[in-house]
Design a protein around this motif. Sequence first.
Motif, PDB file in Angstrom:
ATOM      1  N   ALA A 138      -6.110  -0.290 -14.519  1.00  0.00           N
ATOM      2  CA  ALA A 138      -6.413  -1.122 -15.765  1.00  0.00           C
ATOM      3  C   ALA A 138      -6.747   0.207 -16.885  1.00  0.00           C
ATOM      4  O   ALA A 138      -7.570   0.661 -16.419  1.00  0.00           O
ATOM      5  CB  ALA A 138      -7.117  -2.269 -15.645  1.00  0.00           C
ATOM      6  N   ILE A 139      -6.210   0.189 -18.066  1.00  0.00           N
ATOM      7  CA  ILE A 139      -6.408   1.173 -18.927  1.00  0.00           C
ATOM      8  C   ILE A 139      -6.966   0.402 -20.142  1.00  0.00           C
ATOM      9  O   ILE A 139      -7.037  -0.909 -20.180  1.00  0.00           O
ATOM     10  CB  ILE A 139      -5.532   1.968 -19.189  1.00  0.00           C
ATOM     11  N   HIS A 140      -7.450   1.318 -21.320  1.00  0.00           N
ATOM     12  CA  HIS A 140      -7.807   0.799 -22.514  1.00  0.00           C
ATOM     13  C   HIS A 140      -9.033  -0.156 -22.328  1.00  0.00           C
ATOM     14  O   HIS A 140      -9.112  -1.087 -23.271  1.00  0.00           O
ATOM     15  CB  HIS A 140      -6.785   0.062 -23.263  1.00  0.00           C
ATOM     16  N   GLY A 141      -9.879   0.092 -21.286  1.00  0.00           N
ATOM     17  CA  GLY A 141     -11.501  -0.479 -21.511  1.00  0.00           C
ATOM     18  C   GLY A 141     -11.142  -1.861 -20.867  1.00  0.00           C
ATOM     19  O   GLY A 141     -12.141  -2.344 -20.935  1.00  0.00           O
ATOM     20  N   ILE A 142      -9.903  -2.381 -20.297  1.00  0.00           N
ATOM     21  CA  ILE A 142      -9.927  -3.355 -19.629  1.00  0.00           C
ATOM     22  C   ILE A 142     -10.371  -3.373 -18.270  1.00  0.00           C
ATOM     23  O   ILE A 142      -9.593  -2.610 -17.465  1.00  0.00           O
ATOM     24  CB  ILE A 142      -8.793  -4.178 -19.772  1.00  0.00           C
ATOM     25  N   SER A 143     -11.332  -4.065 -17.666  1.00  0.00           N
ATOM     26  CA  SER A 143     -11.895  -3.790 -16.202  1.00  0.00           C
ATOM     27  C   SER A 143     -10.655  -4.187 -15.119  1.00  0.00           C
ATOM     28  O   SER A 143     -10.776  -3.439 -14.020  1.00  0.00           O
ATOM     29  CB  SER A 143     -13.076  -4.779 -16.030  1.00  0.00           C
ATOM     30  N   SER A 144     -10.047  -5.202 -15.420  1.00  0.00           N
ATOM     31  CA  SER A 144      -8.955  -5.671 -14.430  1.00  0.00           C
ATOM     32  C   SER A 144      -8.012  -6.500 -14.802  1.00  0.00           C
ATOM     33  O   SER A 144      -8.220  -7.100 -15.867  1.00  0.00           O
ATOM     34  CB  SER A 144      -9.920  -6.447 -13.085  1.00  0.00           C
ATOM     35  N   LEU A 145      -7.099  -6.894 -14.267  1.00  0.00           N
ATOM     36  CA  LEU A 145      -5.937  -7.830 -14.457  1.00  0.00           C
ATOM     37  C   LEU A 145      -6.348  -9.215 -14.240  1.00  0.00           C
ATOM     38  O   LEU A 145      -7.236  -9.567 -13.307  1.00  0.00           O
ATOM     39  CB  LEU A 145      -4.755  -7.497 -13.568  1.00  0.00           C
ATOM     40  N   ASN A 146      -5.720  -9.974 -14.800  1.00  0.00           N
ATOM     41  CA  ASN A 146      -5.761 -11.509 -14.572  1.00  0.00           C
ATOM     42  C   ASN A 146      -5.373 -11.627 -13.156  1.00  0.00           C
ATOM     43  O   ASN A 146      -4.530 -11.172 -12.426  1.00  0.00           O
ATOM     44  CB  ASN A 146      -5.024 -12.437 -15.287  1.00  0.00           C
ATOM     45  N   VAL A 147      -5.967 -12.641 -12.567  1.00  0.00           N
ATOM     46  CA  VAL A 147      -5.846 -12.669 -10.742  1.00  0.00           C
ATOM     47  C   VAL A 147      -4.497 -13.290 -10.576  1.00  0.00           C
ATOM     48  O   VAL A 147      -3.850 -12.678  -9.585  1.00  0.00           O
ATOM     49  CB  VAL A 147      -6.978 -13.743 -10.204  1.00  0.00           C
ATOM     50  N   SER A 148      -3.961 -14.071 -11.339  1.00  0.00           N
ATOM     51  CA  SER A 148      -2.564 -14.399 -11.155  1.00  0.00           C
ATOM     52  C   SER A 148      -1.539 -13.286 -11.104  1.00  0.00           C
ATOM     53  O   SER A 148      -0.506 -13.139 -10.549  1.00  0.00           O
ATOM     54  CB  SER A 148      -2.237 -15.620 -11.752  1.00  0.00           C
ATOM     55  N   VAL A 149      -1.954 -12.338 -12.227  1.00  0.00           N
ATOM     56  CA  VAL A 149      -1.024 -11.355 -12.459  1.00  0.00           C
ATOM     57  C   VAL A 149      -1.049 -10.359 -11.086  1.00  0.00           C
ATOM     58  O   VAL A 149       0.014  -9.685 -10.591  1.00  0.00           O
ATOM     59  CB  VAL A 149      -1.143 -10.684 -13.549  1.00  0.00           C
ATOM     60  N   ALA A 150      -2.184  -9.985 -10.838  1.00  0.00           N
ATOM     61  CA  ALA A 150      -2.628  -9.141  -9.802  1.00  0.00           C
ATOM     62  C   ALA A 150      -1.971  -9.618  -8.584  1.00  0.00           C
ATOM     63  O   ALA A 150      -1.343  -8.895  -7.718  1.00  0.00           O
ATOM     64  CB  ALA A 150      -4.071  -9.016  -9.362  1.00  0.00           C
ATOM     65  N   CYS A 151      -1.899 -10.974  -8.403  1.00  0.00           N
ATOM     66  CA  CYS A 151      -1.327 -11.634  -7.184  1.00  0.00           C
ATOM     67  C   CYS A 151       0.116 -11.338  -7.092  1.00  0.00           C
ATOM     68  O   CYS A 151       0.743 -10.923  -6.022  1.00  0.00           O
ATOM     69  CB  CYS A 151      -1.392 -13.188  -7.261  1.00  0.00           C
ATOM     70  N   GLY A 152       0.939 -11.414  -8.321  1.00  0.00           N
ATOM     71  CA  GLY A 152       2.351 -11.015  -8.276  1.00  0.00           C
ATOM     72  C   GLY A 152       2.673  -9.675  -7.968  1.00  0.00           C
ATOM     73  O   GLY A 152       3.780  -9.358  -7.149  1.00  0.00           O
ATOM     74  N   ILE A 153       2.144  -8.823  -8.442  1.00  0.00           N
ATOM     75  CA  ILE A 153       2.035  -7.429  -8.161  1.00  0.00           C
ATOM     76  C   ILE A 153       1.831  -6.972  -6.750  1.00  0.00           C
ATOM     77  O   ILE A 153       2.790  -6.331  -6.061  1.00  0.00           O
ATOM     78  CB  ILE A 153       1.058  -6.502  -9.007  1.00  0.00           C
ATOM     79  N   LEU A 154       0.933  -7.550  -6.038  1.00  0.00           N
ATOM     80  CA  LEU A 154       0.868  -7.273  -4.583  1.00  0.00           C
ATOM     81  C   LEU A 154       1.837  -7.902  -3.785  1.00  0.00           C
ATOM     82  O   LEU A 154       2.145  -7.152  -2.940  1.00  0.00           O
ATOM     83  CB  LEU A 154      -0.772  -7.628  -4.277  1.00  0.00           C
ATOM     84  N   LEU A 155       2.019  -9.385  -4.139  1.00  0.00           N
ATOM     85  CA  LEU A 155       3.128  -9.789  -3.203  1.00  0.00           C
ATOM     86  C   LEU A 155       4.363  -9.309  -3.350  1.00  0.00           C
ATOM     87  O   LEU A 155       5.287  -9.223  -2.301  1.00  0.00           O
ATOM     88  CB  LEU A 155       3.103 -11.454  -3.591  1.00  0.00           C
ATOM     89  N   TYR A 156       4.881  -8.914  -4.529  1.00  0.00           N
ATOM     90  CA  TYR A 156       6.094  -8.305  -4.406  1.00  0.00           C
ATOM     91  C   TYR A 156       6.293  -6.828  -4.204  1.00  0.00           C
ATOM     92  O   TYR A 156       7.388  -6.315  -3.794  1.00  0.00           O
ATOM     93  CB  TYR A 156       6.860  -8.423  -5.894  1.00  0.00           C
TER      94      TYR A 156
END
Length: 249
Positions: free
Chosen positions: A222-240
């Motif tokens: 994650a960039i622009h000073g944001i520490s992490s993604l929303n957990v449901s978004v991260a879920c989609g990235i990993l599962l796909y």
Amino acid sequence: MSKLEIIYGIHPLIEAIQSKRSISKLFFQIGWKKKCNPYYKKLISLSKRENIPIHIVPKNKFHQLNNKNHQGVFALLSPIETYSIEDLLPIFYEKGKNPLLLILDRITDVRNFGSIIRTAACAGVDAIIIPTKYTALIGSDSIKTSSGALFKVPICQEKNIKKTIEYLIKYGLKVVSATEKSNIYWYKIDFSGPTAIILGNESNGICPKYLEITSEKAKIPAIHGISSLNVSVACGILLYEVFRQREFK
């Protein structure tokens, strides 16, 4: 709570548990121990045996039951049946599946919870593991936000997530934590074999004691000073990513 079915009173609750009704949570009013007669003790014993989460709450939690003889106790019925992963995993292998599991560590936001389950159903997850406590309530809101996917993916409620992770590892699964505390990007991890992915709490991430024992840790930058993604978004990235590796070898 009005959107969920409520059972109240000692004897109806004992009967419900003995009849194997799927109970989400059991609530006792503060001070219930003063009335600790044999039936209360039996209710507590049955609840512990069935791993039903018990919560001690103030009197105002009983406001919907003011005119009812609730006897200081009520329960919320789960609209779905829940399972134990130890019962399901051997069945998956017998069916020739390459198991893909999700472990949700204290995901409490019902919208995230529903979104994750919807994505899991779309991506072919075989089962979702949640703790018995500190998790989003399984009710009409989570059913709605999951677009009904709660009825399609088995939900396993486990009292001890650490022991569950250890069981999965012994059973041959790779357990992968989604965490920014890693130097390995998610697409460099091999998801081709039996896998369980852990997603952590919206505020605190994955419990450190779970991170210590997981097989690998996957980082999504994650960039622009944001520490992490929303957990449901991260879920989609990993599962796909799992889907991509398994379907497009």
